[in-house]
Design a protein around this motif. Structure first.
Motif: not given
Length: 294
Positions: A208-235
């Motif tokens: 939920d970014g509310g159009g204010v900050v960047q966020a996935a615009p639709a539900p992300v489904v499936g372990a591979d897709r979710v893991a790939h997205l979470l892998g972008r969290i920076t150190p």
């Protein structure tokens, strides 16, 4: 009763039940800001009531709060229709005593609030007042403007609806904490396999970014897709545990500021739902504890 004495008594009763009334409004709305507005409206109406005619002050105040919340809930429904991306409830930093009341913690958990979103406004009010706050059917009938017989039918329908959609078993705070710790370690170490091990194959991520900050615009489904997205969290981002809506969750900070609150739904020991609230307008309640009460 003199006017000054009456106002003092009204104020004392309102203050005594304020945390309860906030909890009722929040469970109906999923928004702390709107719940606070409802409490203001409740006070204005309560201040004009002749206390000599009130048999049960708690029930009367809950009735006013419920009526105000129902009106606002219908307005919120229209607002959500034009909301940018997935809508998530406003997360609350809660005190340890909320987690100790298992039924209360379950009722305000992000997973349960999202289940309640699938009910009609009246069904939601009846379910919350009966199942969480244990009000009698007659009292609920007065609050929602229905007959007691109709309320019983609505309660049965709402219970069946919720039972079909809620987490499959009662999940303890310890089980949630264990899954979150594994999840946190996987993200911090960048260990993709460890992350996949804690995510259910059909996990759903709502951001939920509310159009204010960047966020996935639709539900992300499936372990591979979710893991790939979470892998972008920076150190550079820090992940820390916190009590959110009665359950362990993670708070992600960047440069000391809260960036994201991540709550989870657990089924059979795996994360089946990830709820990432990023909309800055919904994060103000994470800087101080909110008192909830039944």
């Amino acid at each position: 009763m003199r006017q000054d004495d009456s106002r003092r008594s009204a104020t004392e009763a309102f203050v005594a039940h304020r945390n309860l009334l906030f909890t009722v409004a929040y469970e109906l709305l999923g928004s702390a800001a709107d719940a606070e507005d409802v409490l203001q409206e409740t006070w204005l109406r309560w201040a004009g009531v002749d206390l000599g005619t009130v048999r049960d002050q708690r029930a009367y105040l809950v009735r006013i709060t419920t009526r105000q919340a129902l009106g606002r809930l219908r307005t919120l429904g229209r607002r959500k229709e034009s909301y940018v991306g997935p809508w998530l409830p406003e997360p609350l930093l809660t005190a340890p005593d909320v987690a100790e009341d298992v039924e209360l913690a379950d009722s305000v958990s992000m997973a349960m609030l999202l289940v309640l979103e699938t009910l009609t406004p009246t069904e939601r009010a009846v379910f919350v007042l009966r199942e969480v706050f244990d009000l009698e059917y007659d009292e609920i009938a007065e609050a929602v403007g229905k007959s007691p017989a109709a309320v019983r039918q609505i309660a049965h329908r709402a219970r069946s609806h919720v039972a079909a959609r809620r987490p499959r078993g009662v999940v303890s705070a310890a089980e949630t904490r264990q899954a979150l710790e594994a999840f946190q370690r996987a993200i911090e170490t960048g260990d993709l396999q460890r992350l996949l091990d804690v995510l259910a194959p059909d996990v759903v991520l709502l951001a939920d970014g509310g159009g204010v900050v960047q966020a996935a615009p639709a539900p992300v489904v499936g372990a591979d897709r979710v893991a790939h997205l979470l892998g972008r969290i920076t150190p550079a981002a820090s992940l820390r545990p916190a009590q959110v809506n009665g359950y362990p969750a993670l708070v992600l900070r960047r440069d000391g500021e809260i960036d994201t609150v991540m709550a989870v739904r657990i089924d059979d020991g795996l994360i089946t739902g990830l709820y990432a609230v990023r909309n800055p307008e919904k994060l103000s309640r994470m800087e101080r504890e909110t008192a909830l009460h039944r």
